[in-house]
Design a protein around this motif. Structure first.
Motif, PDB file in Angstrom:
ATOM      1  N   ASN A  53       0.817  -1.216   0.000  1.00 61.43           N
ATOM      2  CA  ASN A  53       0.000   0.000   0.000  1.00 61.43           C
ATOM      3  C   ASN A  53       0.848   1.263   0.000  1.00 61.43           C
ATOM      4  O   ASN A  53       0.364   2.347   0.288  1.00 61.43           O
ATOM      5  N   GLY A  54       2.150   1.114  -0.284  1.00 59.00           N
ATOM      6  CA  GLY A  54       3.052   2.257  -0.235  1.00 59.00           C
ATOM      7  C   GLY A  54       2.858   3.236  -1.393  1.00 59.00           C
ATOM      8  O   GLY A  54       3.152   4.416  -1.269  1.00 59.00           O
ATOM      9  N   LYS A  55       2.368   2.725  -2.497  1.00 64.13           N
ATOM     10  CA  LYS A  55       1.964   3.509  -3.672  1.00 64.13           C
ATOM     11  C   LYS A  55       3.104   4.182  -4.442  1.00 64.13           C
ATOM     12  O   LYS A  55       2.983   4.394  -5.639  1.00 64.13           O
ATOM     13  N   ILE A  56       4.211   4.548  -3.763  1.00 67.63           N
ATOM     14  CA  ILE A  56       5.246   5.288  -4.494  1.00 67.63           C
ATOM     15  C   ILE A  56       5.897   4.439  -5.587  1.00 67.63           C
ATOM     16  O   ILE A  56       6.416   4.979  -6.542  1.00 67.63           O
ATOM     17  N   ASP A  57       5.836   3.100  -5.457  1.00 64.70           N
ATOM     18  CA  ASP A  57       6.428   2.243  -6.496  1.00 64.70           C
ATOM     19  C   ASP A  57       5.683   2.374  -7.833  1.00 64.70           C
ATOM     20  O   ASP A  57       6.183   1.944  -8.864  1.00 64.70           O
ATOM     21  N   GLN A  58       4.497   2.969  -7.800  1.00 62.68           N
ATOM     22  CA  GLN A  58       3.707   3.129  -9.029  1.00 62.68           C
ATOM     23  C   GLN A  58       4.257   4.215  -9.951  1.00 62.68           C
ATOM     24  O   GLN A  58       4.041   4.171 -11.153  1.00 62.68           O
ATOM     25  N   PHE A  59       4.926   5.217  -9.381  1.00 61.13           N
ATOM     26  CA  PHE A  59       5.320   6.361 -10.226  1.00 61.13           C
ATOM     27  C   PHE A  59       6.807   6.706 -10.168  1.00 61.13           C
ATOM     28  O   PHE A  59       7.275   7.552 -10.923  1.00 61.13           O
ATOM     29  N   ILE A  60       7.553   6.027  -9.301  1.00 60.61           N
ATOM     30  CA  ILE A  60       8.945   6.419  -9.078  1.00 60.61           C
ATOM     31  C   ILE A  60       9.767   6.383 -10.375  1.00 60.61           C
ATOM     32  O   ILE A  60      10.618   7.234 -10.617  1.00 60.61           O
TER      33      ILE A  60
END
Ligand code: ZN
Length: 275
Positions: free
Chosen positions: A186-193
């Motif tokens: 659920n960290g989400k940052i891996d989606q746009f990094i």
């Protein structure tokens, strides 16, 4: 070779297995540690930890936003003395910032402490290490106002949105510290990094907090920085060696660490520091 750019290995959490913990880190490729201070009380153990790892640990000096209480001016006085009349070298002012998760009532004091410490960093030409929790708007307000080409640093344990990452990238002199949260479902940052240039990122653990998957919820330690590197390599679809090289160089550049050349795999180099 990796650098854990934000790690609290001087805390009592590591008293029992300190030597083994350092050994595990070395085996995982983690050779160097940047140690953020918390408050006046933590300084003695911070120094003691550096004395145990004189060639590999780089202390910072600062007052953590969660330690900004009624006595914060006294605390700042003492921290300022360490920075401006140094008995030893500090590589950054940190960790500093704003945290509204634990206590909103101290916001004005936190902003005041943050601003004072940013001014010290500018005067000393040191990077700042910023802690933000539930407070990106308030933190950006301060950094936008005080930012100039002399102010550089890192938003440690970055957990923001793509827009917030862009805001940091736009400063031109700031990086983002990536740790265990990058591996959380659920960290989400891996989606746009991967949409950002890898020159913007450095690796950290924030040990003993925020252990990456599959150790989530347990004590974090520097060897786990290798797991964050693996996840970042997957985000960029790049070999992990490449991510090691890039993030380590980013860290060296930001903190002005004078380390042995990275063009070799050898671990046996003595470290030399420019002080
Ligand atoms: Zn920290």
């Amino acid at each position: 070779m990796l650098i854990d750019s934000h790690t609290h290995i001087y805390l009592p959490d590591f008293d029992e297995d300190f030597v083994d913990m350092i050994d595990r880190a070395r085996k995982a490729g983690v050779e160097y540690y940047l140690l953020p201070n918390i408050d006046v009380e933590s300084i003695a153990s911070l120094h003691k930890c550096q004395d145990r790892l004189p060639d590999n640990a780089f202390p910072m000096m600062g007052l953590h936003p969660c330690s900004v209480k009624d006595d914060y001016q006294d605390q700042l006085e003492e921290i300022k003395r360490h920075l401006f009349q140094p008995v030893r070298k500090y590589w950054a002012v940190g960790e500093i910032g704003i945290d509204l998760y634990w206590d909103e009532s101290t916001l004005d004091k936190q902003i005041d402490a943050f601003e004072q410490q940013i001014q010290w960093a500018k005067a000393l030409n040191l990077p700042i290490v910023i802690h933000v929790r539930d407070a990106f708007d308030e933190t950006f307000e301060v950094v936008d106002r005080l930012h100039d080409d002399r102010l550089r640093g890192v938003f440690h344990c970055f957990t923001g949105t793509k827009e917030q990452a862009q805001h940091i990238a736009d400063y031109g002199t700031f990086k983002m510290g990536l740790g265990g949260v990058l591996t959380f479902k659920n960290g989400k940052i891996d989606q746009f990094i991967h949409e950002f240039d890898p020159s913007l990122f450095i690796l950290e653990t924030d040990a003993p907090y925020l252990a990456p998957v599959p150790h989530r919820g347990k004590r974090n330690e520097p060897s786990y920085a290798a797991l964050v590197a693996e996840k970042l390599a997957a985000c960029y679809n790049q070999p992990v060696e490449e991510i090691h090289k890039i993030t380590t160089q980013n860290c060296i550049d930001l903190f002005h660490l004078n380390l042995p050349s990275l063009d070799t795999d050898s671990n046996d180099y003595p470290a030399h520091f420019d002080d």
